[in-house]
Design a protein around this motif. Structure first.
Motif, PDB file in Angstrom:
ATOM      1  N   CYS A  12      -8.994  -2.356   9.284  1.00  0.00           N
ATOM      2  CA  CYS A  12      -8.626  -1.067   8.708  1.00  0.00           C
ATOM      3  C   CYS A  12      -7.891  -1.256   7.387  1.00  0.00           C
ATOM      4  O   CYS A  12      -8.141  -0.528   6.431  1.00  0.00           O
ATOM      5  CB  CYS A  12      -7.752  -0.279   9.679  1.00  0.00           C
ATOM      6  N   ALA A  13      -7.014  -2.219   7.315  1.00  0.00           N
ATOM      7  CA  ALA A  13      -6.282  -2.466   6.076  1.00  0.00           C
ATOM      8  C   ALA A  13      -7.223  -2.952   4.983  1.00  0.00           C
ATOM      9  O   ALA A  13      -7.077  -2.583   3.809  1.00  0.00           O
ATOM     10  CB  ALA A  13      -5.181  -3.486   6.323  1.00  0.00           C
ATOM     11  N   MET A  14      -8.199  -3.762   5.348  1.00  0.00           N
ATOM     12  CA  MET A  14      -9.151  -4.262   4.358  1.00  0.00           C
ATOM     13  C   MET A  14     -10.025  -3.132   3.826  1.00  0.00           C
ATOM     14  O   MET A  14     -10.272  -3.047   2.615  1.00  0.00           O
ATOM     15  CB  MET A  14     -10.011  -5.367   4.967  1.00  0.00           C
ATOM     16  N   CYS A  15     -10.484  -2.263   4.691  1.00  0.00           N
ATOM     17  CA  CYS A  15     -11.306  -1.131   4.249  1.00  0.00           C
ATOM     18  C   CYS A  15     -10.486  -0.206   3.355  1.00  0.00           C
ATOM     19  O   CYS A  15     -10.977   0.271   2.335  1.00  0.00           O
ATOM     20  CB  CYS A  15     -11.835  -0.352   5.446  1.00  0.00           C
ATOM     21  N   ARG A  16      -9.263   0.052   3.751  1.00  0.00           N
ATOM     22  CA  ARG A  16      -8.412   0.942   2.958  1.00  0.00           C
ATOM     23  C   ARG A  16      -8.165   0.362   1.569  1.00  0.00           C
ATOM     24  O   ARG A  16      -8.239   1.081   0.567  1.00  0.00           O
ATOM     25  CB  ARG A  16      -7.084   1.145   3.684  1.00  0.00           C
ATOM     26  N   ALA A  17      -7.890  -0.924   1.491  1.00  0.00           N
ATOM     27  CA  ALA A  17      -7.653  -1.550   0.193  1.00  0.00           C
ATOM     28  C   ALA A  17      -8.897  -1.483  -0.683  1.00  0.00           C
ATOM     29  O   ALA A  17      -8.808  -1.223  -1.890  1.00  0.00           O
ATOM     30  CB  ALA A  17      -7.215  -2.997   0.389  1.00  0.00           C
ATOM     31  N   THR A  18     -10.058  -1.697  -0.103  1.00  0.00           N
ATOM     32  CA  THR A  18     -11.303  -1.640  -0.864  1.00  0.00           C
ATOM     33  C   THR A  18     -11.558  -0.232  -1.390  1.00  0.00           C
ATOM     34  O   THR A  18     -11.914  -0.046  -2.553  1.00  0.00           O
ATOM     35  CB  THR A  18     -12.483  -2.088   0.013  1.00  0.00           C
ATOM     36  N   VAL A  19     -11.369   0.762  -0.537  1.00  0.00           N
ATOM     37  CA  VAL A  19     -11.599   2.150  -0.955  1.00  0.00           C
ATOM     38  C   VAL A  19     -10.594   2.550  -2.027  1.00  0.00           C
ATOM     39  O   VAL A  19     -10.962   3.186  -3.021  1.00  0.00           O
ATOM     40  CB  VAL A  19     -11.538   3.093   0.262  1.00  0.00           C
TER      41      VAL A  19
END
Length: 81
Positions: free
Chosen positions: A23-30
């Motif tokens: 979730c943290a990785m997706c949020r950072a990418t977005v």
């Protein structure tokens, strides 16, 4: 049965850390793409979330519909109310 439940519980408890990391990785990418002006990935991610949210309810609804239809056919066949 208790052993199986304990194994499942501990397996799920240990897998939770990996799920939260994603979730943290997706949020950072977005957030990175939004700051650069690209909204395509964020829109795709939102669509994926909605797809994953709706599918279990749709599957249960379809199963419930066929179950209801089958029970109505059986009640007419055997004459029970």
């Amino acid at each position: 049965m208790k052993k199986i439940l304990l194994i499942v519980f501990f397996s799920l408890a240990t897998l939770t850390q990996e799920v939260l990391a994603q979730c943290a990785m997706c949020r950072a990418t977005v957030e990175n793409n939004l700051s650069n002006g690209d909204i395509g990935i964020g829109a795709g991610l939102n669509f994926g979330i909605l797809y994953l949210f709706v599918m279990p309810y749709l599957a249960v609804g379809i199963i419930g519909f066929f179950w209801y239809r089958h029970s109505k056919a059986n009640s007419k066949k055997y004459g029970s109310v």
